[in-house]
Design an enzyme around this catalytic site. Structure first.
Site, PDB file in Angstrom:
ATOM      1  N   ASN A 170       0.905  -1.154   0.000  1.00 22.72           N
ATOM      2  CA  ASN A 170       0.000   0.000   0.000  1.00 22.72           C
ATOM      3  C   ASN A 170       0.941   1.199   0.000  1.00 22.72           C
ATOM      4  OD1 ASN A 170      -2.294  -1.623   0.170  1.00 22.72           O
ATOM      5  ND2 ASN A 170      -2.184  -1.701   2.406  1.00 22.72           N
ATOM      6  N   LYS A 197       0.951  -3.543  -6.039  1.00 22.07           N
ATOM      7  CA  LYS A 197      -0.401  -3.956  -5.654  1.00 22.07           C
ATOM      8  C   LYS A 197      -1.325  -3.012  -6.404  1.00 22.07           C
ATOM      9  CE  LYS A 197      -3.431  -4.101  -1.533  1.00 22.07           C
ATOM     10  NZ  LYS A 197      -3.459  -4.129  -0.050  1.00 22.07           N
ATOM     11  N   GLU A 231      -7.945  -3.646  -2.890  1.00 21.61           N
ATOM     12  CA  GLU A 231      -8.196  -2.973  -1.606  1.00 21.61           C
ATOM     13  C   GLU A 231      -7.985  -1.452  -1.712  1.00 21.61           C
ATOM     14  OE1 GLU A 231      -5.784  -5.214   1.242  1.00 21.61           O
ATOM     15  OE2 GLU A 231      -7.458  -6.593   1.519  1.00 21.61           O
ATOM     16  N   GLU A 253       0.015 -12.245  10.862  1.00 17.38           N
ATOM     17  CA  GLU A 253      -1.229 -11.470  10.896  1.00 17.38           C
ATOM     18  C   GLU A 253      -2.389 -12.323  11.405  1.00 17.38           C
ATOM     19  OE1 GLU A 253      -2.371  -9.839   7.078  1.00 17.38           O
ATOM     20  OE2 GLU A 253      -4.370  -9.289   7.783  1.00 17.38           O
ATOM     21  N   ASP A 259      -6.465 -15.439   1.992  1.00 18.49           N
ATOM     22  CA  ASP A 259      -5.530 -14.462   2.558  1.00 18.49           C
ATOM     23  C   ASP A 259      -4.763 -15.019   3.753  1.00 18.49           C
ATOM     24  OD1 ASP A 259      -4.187 -12.145   3.024  1.00 18.49           O
ATOM     25  OD2 ASP A 259      -5.868 -11.036   3.864  1.00 18.49           O
ATOM     26  N   ARG A 319       1.341  -8.199  -8.144  1.00 19.16           N
ATOM     27  CA  ARG A 319       0.591  -9.087  -7.236  1.00 19.16           C
ATOM     28  C   ARG A 319      -0.775  -9.452  -7.824  1.00 19.16           C
ATOM     29  NH1 ARG A 319      -0.610  -7.048  -2.027  1.00 19.16           N
ATOM     30  NH2 ARG A 319       0.009  -8.877  -0.860  1.00 19.16           N
ATOM     31  N   GLU A 357       3.758 -15.959  -2.795  1.00 19.95           N
ATOM     32  CA  GLU A 357       3.922 -15.001  -1.689  1.00 19.95           C
ATOM     33  C   GLU A 357       3.426 -15.670  -0.415  1.00 19.95           C
ATOM     34  OE1 GLU A 357       2.568 -10.855  -2.302  1.00 19.95           O
ATOM     35  OE2 GLU A 357       1.612 -10.972  -0.344  1.00 19.95           O
TER      36      GLU A 357
HETATM   37  C1  GCV Z   1      -0.871  -4.807   2.761  1.00 19.21           C
HETATM   38  C2  GCV Z   1      -4.593  -8.377   3.796  1.00 19.21           C
HETATM   39  C3  GCV Z   1      -4.058  -7.572   4.941  1.00 19.21           C
HETATM   40  C4  GCV Z   1      -3.678  -6.170   4.482  1.00 19.21           C
HETATM   41  C5  GCV Z   1      -2.669  -6.286   3.339  1.00 19.21           C
HETATM   42  C6  GCV Z   1      -3.322  -7.099   2.222  1.00 19.21           C
HETATM   43  C7  GCV Z   1      -2.384  -7.323   1.053  1.00 19.21           C
HETATM   44  O1  GCV Z   1      -5.823  -7.888   3.393  1.00 19.21           O
HETATM   45  O2  GCV Z   1      -4.994  -7.531   5.966  1.00 19.21           O
HETATM   46  O3  GCV Z   1      -3.118  -5.486   5.585  1.00 19.21           O
HETATM   47  O4  GCV Z   1      -2.259  -5.035   2.883  1.00 19.21           O
HETATM   48  O5  GCV Z   1      -3.691  -8.356   2.720  1.00 19.21           O
HETATM   49  O6  GCV Z   1      -1.789  -8.391   1.016  1.00 19.21           O
HETATM   50  O7  GCV Z   1      -2.248  -6.463   0.212  1.00 19.21           O
END
Ligand code: GCV
Length: 650
Positions: free
Chosen positions: A163, A240, A244, A345, A317, A277, A339
């Site tokens: 991000n 990315k 999102e 997390e 995820d 990605r 990946e």
């Molecule tokens: C970097 C999930 C995580 C996000 C992450 C996203 C991704 O949704 O919760 O924090 O963002 O994956 O891999 O881009």
């Protein structure tokens, strides 16, 4: 070698890129001189082409060792391999040799570090990169970090979050990036950057970031030229896009391939790569598990040769257990990298012990390693004293690197390497204690699966921070596929997501034999049953028990496994550093209480739907459902809860 809790080096000034003492060769020489298992001679033979730049041969000769390589990185990896063999007592004997070349040329750590020092999903402190001090002051910890990468075999680091802030490409930041690159180069670690696809607008002031626009393409070319002037061995961009909320080519009516290729052309004359990605799930009615495949598979063969499509290991995820993503193997004309997520997390942050090599080994048992061109791991590194917070989480950093070097390695072999190298006193432990520690590591991920999401359950975490259970979670306005009920689908008939041909038909994206295997409730592996099927509560499992009883026993087994891990660690107490012992002991206590929390929350909640009692061999809950539903952790998405916080809310 790195010992846990080792003292830090003192501040260093910035090396010049041309400085001969800052090359992998010089590092290999220093490491060889410090080797305690005998004399080491280094031989660089550029004609030994079959070894590539990174391979090596170690020969045991005349009471010492000779490391031969065709490239400087190969010498360095050879010396680290010697150290590994010394620690685990497997050095070659006189006349024997060890020869290795890496399986993948791309072995990359992805940092989700923000420029303000926070780390998305990072639980080991703040970012290692001190942007405000760079480029004039270069922390000695960058070298320490690079060394640990090289020891594991990692040769690339993406410094910033996917991000991505467009600021990372600003000239003022690029000089900071160059300083980090200089610090990592002596360990043969190349720097990559995550880029924001809208940078030409946000940074360059252009009216568009449309990849088909000539000015946009020119802007990226000029930016790449600038980067390579500062960092001649720059690795490339990680992107990315259209995921999102991140910008991407689809915002301009272009495909992922068109976006990636435009960047690839800006990088290609410098030898750089685009790592694009495939983590996308645009709002649509399709099952989220199907969306990346639906969007990317039709683009197979449309990417330039210096683009690598990076796919998360599972289709959703980074859950404690997922089936492999069906995109693997479905794009034979496109280079792909896997990946993995090293940072935990979804596996208890840095409070829980979860050795992840078994998860990644499981992945490689389904996906042919030779169908991939690289592996990336989302880093668990931060600026805390030991860099990973949980002292044993450093094993995951190492395991990722080792599997990227050789995906055919077993978890057991990796743990046999890591423990003696990293736990001072390990060699003095009786065999039974060492066996206990090995088992503790090797069983730990399965323990987490059992007490969090057994039998294929997934994504039933608390909203946002993803620590702790919340299968009941509702959040007004949130996307349905961010909420647990979307995934577990509990009702009076049963539990689980029907992805068979009668349901979302996600199984249809898999090749045979997986399509038939996963699609048939009676043959589906039980550890993925609720991922692929909505299963009646009284369904007979292979053990003869009902689904409900088996689910209860899995949660119980998870709790029991953590208790066993506590006992295994306790047995090591006389042999390990007291500070290390207490740190891990304390985290295992949190883990044991969290396991109980998960078990009570999930069984009390799902029990409302099954209407069935706990089997006699499962301990009754110690909480009520109401208590569990009241728990709210006051943490952001980037924090790990403390013991005090957990105690105060439960
Ligand atoms: C970097 C999930 C995580 C996000 C992450 C996203 C991704 O949704 O919760 O924090 O963002 O994956 O891999 O881009």
């Amino acid at each position: 070698m790195i010992a846990l809790g080792a003292a830090r080096a003192s501040a260093a000034s910035r090396p010049s890129a041309a400085d001969a003492s800052h090359t992998p060769f010089a590092t290999a020489q220093r490491e060889a001189a410090a080797f305690q298992g005998g004399h080491v001679e280094l031989r660089l033979d550029r004609r030994a082409k079959s070894l590539g730049q990174e391979g090596f041969v170690i020969r045991a000769l005349d009471g010492g060792y000779r490391v031969e390589a065709a490239g400087e990185p190969g010498l360095l990896y050879g010396v680290y391999a010697l150290e590994r063999h010394r620690a685990s007592g497997t050095l070659p004997k006189e006349g024997e040799k060890i020869e290795e070349t890496p399986f993948y040329s791309l072995r990359m750590l992805d940092h989700w570090d923000n420029l303000d020092g926070t780390i998305e999903r990072g639980y080991a402190g703040r970012s290692l990169w001190r942007w405000d001090e760079l480029p004039d002051s270069v922390s000695p910890r960058y070298g320490e970090y690079a060394r640990r990468n090289a020891m594991a075999g990692i040769n690339g680091a993406v410094l910033n979050n996917v991000n991505a802030s467009p600021k990372i490409l600003d000239s003022s930041y690029l000089s900071k990036v160059a300083a980090i690159a200089d610090a990592l180069r002596p360990y043969a670690v190349r720097v990559y950057l995550s880029v924001n696809f809208a940078s030409p607008i946000l940074l360059g002031g252009l009216p568009t970031a449309d990849p088909a626009d000539r000015e946009v393409a020119k802007w990226w070319k000029r930016k790449c030229d600038e980067i390579y002037r500062l960092i001649p061995d720059f690795g490339g961009f990680l992107v990315k896009a259209n995921s999102e909320g991140q910008p991407g080519p689809c915002d301009f009516g272009r495909t992922h391939a068109e976006g990636a290729n435009m960047l690839a052309r800006a990088l290609s004359r410098h030898g750089g790569k685009v790592i694009w990605r495939a983590f996308v799930y645009s709002p649509s009615d399709a099952d989220r598990a199907k969306q990346a495949y639906l969007e990317f598979q039709p683009l197979d063969g449309r990417f330039d040769s210096n683009v690598i499509v990076q796919v998360k290991n599972g289709p959703i995820d980074f859950q404690p257990r997922e089936p492999f993503s069906p995109l693997f193997g479905a794009m034979p004309a496109t280079p792909q990298a896997v990946e993995f997520q090293i940072t935990q997390e979804y596996l208890g942050h840095s409070n829980h012990l979860a050795f992840l090599a078994p998860m990644w080994e499981e992945f490689f048992s389904h996906v042919d390693p030779s169908s991939l061109t690289g592996a990336a791991g989302v880093s668990n590194v931060g600026d805390c004293a030991n860099m990973t917070s949980h002292p044993l989480a450093a094993a995951n950093w190492y395991a990722f690197g080792r599997l990227a070097w050789d995906p055919r390695l077993t978890s057991r072999r990796i743990v046999e390497e890591w423990l003696p190298m990293n736990i001072a006193g390990y060699a003095d432990m009786p065999r039974s204690v060492r066996d206990g520690l090995e088992e503790m590591m090797l069983q730990s991920r399965e323990a987490v699966v059992d007490y969090m999401m057994p039998l294929g359950l997934h994504h039933i975490f608390a909203f946002g921070h993803h620590y702790g259970p919340e299968p009941w979670c509702e959040v007004e306005g949130a996307r349905a596929d961010w909420l647990p009920k979307y995934y577990h689908r509990a009702d009076s008939a049963g539990l689980g997501f029907d992805r068979s041909a009668r349901g979302s038909d996600a199984v249809g994206q898999y090749p045979e034999p997986y399509r038939s295997l996963y699609g048939d409730m009676s043959r589906c592996p039980e550890n993925l049953l609720l991922w692929f099927h909505h299963v009646p509560w009284n369904h007979r499992m292979r053990s003869g028990s009902t689904l409900w009883d088996e689910l209860c026993r899995a949660y119980q087994r998870g709790c029991d496994r953590v208790e066993r891990m506590q006992r295994q660690w306790a047995a090591a107490k006389p042999y390990v550093d007291p500070e290390l012992f207490t740190d891990v002991e304390g985290r295992l206590m949190i883990q044991a209480r969290d396991a109980q929390w998960w078990k009570d929350a999930c069984l009390l909640y799902f029990g409302q739907f099954s209407g069935m009692p706990l089997p006699d061999d499962v301990a009754p809950p110690v909480h009520t459902l109401e208590e569990m539903m009241r728990v709210k952790l006051p943490i952001s998405n980037f924090e790990c809860p403390t013991r005090e916080m957990l105690n105060s809310v439960r």
